[in-house]
Design a protein around this motif. Structure first.
Motif, PDB file in Angstrom:
ATOM      1  N   ARG A 235       0.834  -1.212   0.000  1.00 48.66           N
ATOM      2  CA  ARG A 235       0.000   0.000   0.000  1.00 48.66           C
ATOM      3  C   ARG A 235       0.865   1.256   0.000  1.00 48.66           C
ATOM      4  O   ARG A 235       0.562   2.232  -0.705  1.00 48.66           O
ATOM      5  CB  ARG A 235      -0.918  -0.011   1.227  1.00 48.66           C
ATOM      6  CG  ARG A 235      -2.047  -1.029   1.135  1.00 48.66           C
ATOM      7  CD  ARG A 235      -3.117  -0.759   2.177  1.00 48.66           C
ATOM      8  NE  ARG A 235      -2.595  -0.891   3.539  1.00 48.66           N
ATOM      9  CZ  ARG A 235      -2.624  -2.021   4.236  1.00 48.66           C
ATOM     10  NH1 ARG A 235      -3.139  -3.111   3.701  1.00 48.66           N
ATOM     11  NH2 ARG A 235      -2.142  -2.055   5.465  1.00 48.66           N
ATOM     12  N   GLU A 236       1.947   1.250   0.785  1.00 51.72           N
ATOM     13  CA  GLU A 236       2.841   2.410   0.814  1.00 51.72           C
ATOM     14  C   GLU A 236       3.496   2.625  -0.546  1.00 51.72           C
ATOM     15  O   GLU A 236       3.626   3.756  -1.018  1.00 51.72           O
ATOM     16  CB  GLU A 236       3.902   2.212   1.899  1.00 51.72           C
ATOM     17  CG  GLU A 236       3.348   2.263   3.322  1.00 51.72           C
ATOM     18  CD  GLU A 236       4.423   2.007   4.358  1.00 51.72           C
ATOM     19  OE1 GLU A 236       5.590   1.804   3.953  1.00 51.72           O
ATOM     20  OE2 GLU A 236       4.105   2.011   5.561  1.00 51.72           O
ATOM     21  N   LYS A 237       3.927   1.519  -1.170  1.00 49.32           N
ATOM     22  CA  LYS A 237       4.552   1.640  -2.493  1.00 49.32           C
ATOM     23  C   LYS A 237       3.553   2.165  -3.514  1.00 49.32           C
ATOM     24  O   LYS A 237       3.895   3.014  -4.356  1.00 49.32           O
ATOM     25  CB  LYS A 237       5.081   0.271  -2.928  1.00 49.32           C
ATOM     26  CG  LYS A 237       5.833   0.294  -4.259  1.00 49.32           C
ATOM     27  CD  LYS A 237       6.376  -1.083  -4.585  1.00 49.32           C
ATOM     28  CE  LYS A 237       7.157  -1.044  -5.904  1.00 49.32           C
ATOM     29  NZ  LYS A 237       6.357  -0.610  -7.035  1.00 49.32           N
ATOM     30  N   ALA A 238       2.314   1.649  -3.444  1.00 42.10           N
ATOM     31  CA  ALA A 238       1.290   2.125  -4.371  1.00 42.10           C
ATOM     32  C   ALA A 238       1.013   3.614  -4.164  1.00 42.10           C
ATOM     33  O   ALA A 238       0.856   4.372  -5.128  1.00 42.10           O
ATOM     34  CB  ALA A 238       0.008   1.319  -4.187  1.00 42.10           C
ATOM     35  N   ALA A 239       0.957   4.035  -2.882  1.00 42.98           N
ATOM     36  CA  ALA A 239       0.732   5.455  -2.603  1.00 42.98           C
ATOM     37  C   ALA A 239       1.888   6.306  -3.109  1.00 42.98           C
ATOM     38  O   ALA A 239       1.682   7.392  -3.669  1.00 42.98           O
ATOM     39  CB  ALA A 239       0.547   5.655  -1.098  1.00 42.98           C
ATOM     40  N   ALA A 240       3.126   5.792  -2.918  1.00 43.15           N
ATOM     41  CA  ALA A 240       4.298   6.543  -3.402  1.00 43.15           C
ATOM     42  C   ALA A 240       4.305   6.630  -4.922  1.00 43.15           C
ATOM     43  O   ALA A 240       4.610   7.690  -5.495  1.00 43.15           O
ATOM     44  CB  ALA A 240       5.578   5.877  -2.894  1.00 43.15           C
ATOM     45  N   ASP A 241       3.968   5.502  -5.581  1.00 39.76           N
ATOM     46  CA  ASP A 241       3.917   5.514  -7.047  1.00 39.76           C
ATOM     47  C   ASP A 241       2.841   6.474  -7.548  1.00 39.76           C
ATOM     48  O   ASP A 241       3.047   7.196  -8.541  1.00 39.76           O
ATOM     49  CB  ASP A 241       3.632   4.102  -7.573  1.00 39.76           C
ATOM     50  CG  ASP A 241       4.802   3.155  -7.336  1.00 39.76           C
ATOM     51  OD1 ASP A 241       5.908   3.652  -7.082  1.00 39.76           O
ATOM     52  OD2 ASP A 241       4.586   1.927  -7.382  1.00 39.76           O
ATOM     53  N   LYS A 242       1.704   6.492  -6.844  1.00 33.36           N
ATOM     54  CA  LYS A 242       0.619   7.390  -7.239  1.00 33.36           C
ATOM     55  C   LYS A 242       1.043   8.848  -7.087  1.00 33.36           C
ATOM     56  O   LYS A 242       0.762   9.684  -7.963  1.00 33.36           O
ATOM     57  CB  LYS A 242      -0.615   7.107  -6.393  1.00 33.36           C
ATOM     58  CG  LYS A 242      -1.838   7.893  -6.805  1.00 33.36           C
ATOM     59  CD  LYS A 242      -3.049   7.494  -5.970  1.00 33.36           C
ATOM     60  CE  LYS A 242      -4.287   8.270  -6.390  1.00 33.36           C
ATOM     61  NZ  LYS A 242      -5.467   7.892  -5.580  1.00 33.36           N
TER      62      LYS A 242
END
Length: 281
Positions: A235-242
């Motif tokens: 989830r953190e990686k997805a948020a960072a990518d977003k």
């Protein structure tokens, strides 16, 4: 996150970790086997049956009394908001024995289903240990939140589960070796009293040995916590990518505007310079 293919070395936890592991082991064993209360509840119906049969010599009265007591104990478990497993695990065994004894007219058959179950369980403990899937690990793995991680990632716990499963299997085999000759050649009262006497002590010994083996083993790997941590990382990686994608989109929109603004600034600066310059003669 630990690799799923590599053993995890969890030694060196310290005194606090050892105490915590022992407490967790005790709690898991009590949960899995119903604690002292569960042991008593599996023994008392048989005691009631053999006591009444010894006095009355009436299979029906003894069987109905034992079954009624077992049902009452199960209801008490439910009233106390205990698990269904603990509430009714003993009821079904007593019910099978009571029906079998009344239908056959032989009081010894009240104990036969339980004896066959113990023998089958003993064989299961030993066979699963021989094939590398000790039954106790399959039973306690979910309780400890480690599932089957002990097989490939925690060899110390696999060894402990194997030893404990062998202990259970051999103890139950020894119990069967005493009871079945009495079933074949003894009378119902002899079988009943010996079975009652062999109810709690073998169980206590098995649980104690299991506790010893597991308390000395490395602590379990909480695969549920690992999955939650992996999901949180995703989830953190997805948020960072977003956020990075959003920043890139903003940059794409802002870049031509900035270039246009820079061109205008240059033009305006040039025009201002031209107006400020003295006229040529």
């Amino acid at each position: 996150m630990t690799s799923l293919d590599k053993p995890t070395d969890q030694r060196g936890q310290g005194a606090g970790g050892d105490a915590e592991a022992r407490s967790a082991t005790e709690a898991a064993l009590f949960e899995a086997f119903g604690g002292v209360r569960g042991m008593v509840e599996t023994t008392v119906p048989g005691l009631v049956f053999v006591a009444i049969y010894t006095v009355k010599r009436d299979i029906h009265i003894a069987a109905i009394a034992a079954l009624g007591l077992s049902v009452a104990l199960g209801i008490a478990r439910l009233v106390g908001k205990d698990t269904l497993k603990h509430a009714f695990s003993g009821v079904f065994g007593v019910a099978f024995g009571a029906v079998f004894a009344m239908m056959s007219g032989d009081a010894k058959n009240f104990y036969l289903p339980g004896m066959l179950y113990s023998l089958g369980l003993a064989v299961a403990y030993i066979v699963t240990s021989l094939f590398g899937y000790p039954l106790l690990g399959l039973i306690l793995g979910p309780v400890f939140k480690e599932n089957l991680s002990w097989r490939t990632r925690n060899p110390g716990r696999k060894a402990a589960y194997t030893k404990a499963s062998w202990a259970w299997g051999l103890i139950l085999l020894a119990k069967s070796a005493i009871l079945f000759p009495l079933y074949w050649w003894g009378d119902a009262t002899q079988l009943g009293w010996v079975k009652v006497a062999l109810g709690i002590p073998p169980m206590l010994l098995s649980v104690y040995l299991t506790w010893i083996f597991l308390a000395k083993a490395p602590p379990p790997i909480d695969v549920f916590a690992e999955m939650e941590a992996a999901e949180a990382a995703e989830r953190e990686k997805a948020a960072a990518d977003k956020a990075a994608d959003k920043a890139a989109d903003v940059a794409k929109v802002a870049e031509p505007l900035l270039a246009e603004w820079a061109d205008r600034a240059v033009d305006e600066a040039g025009a201002t310079a031209d107006r400020a310059a003295p006229p040529r003669h």
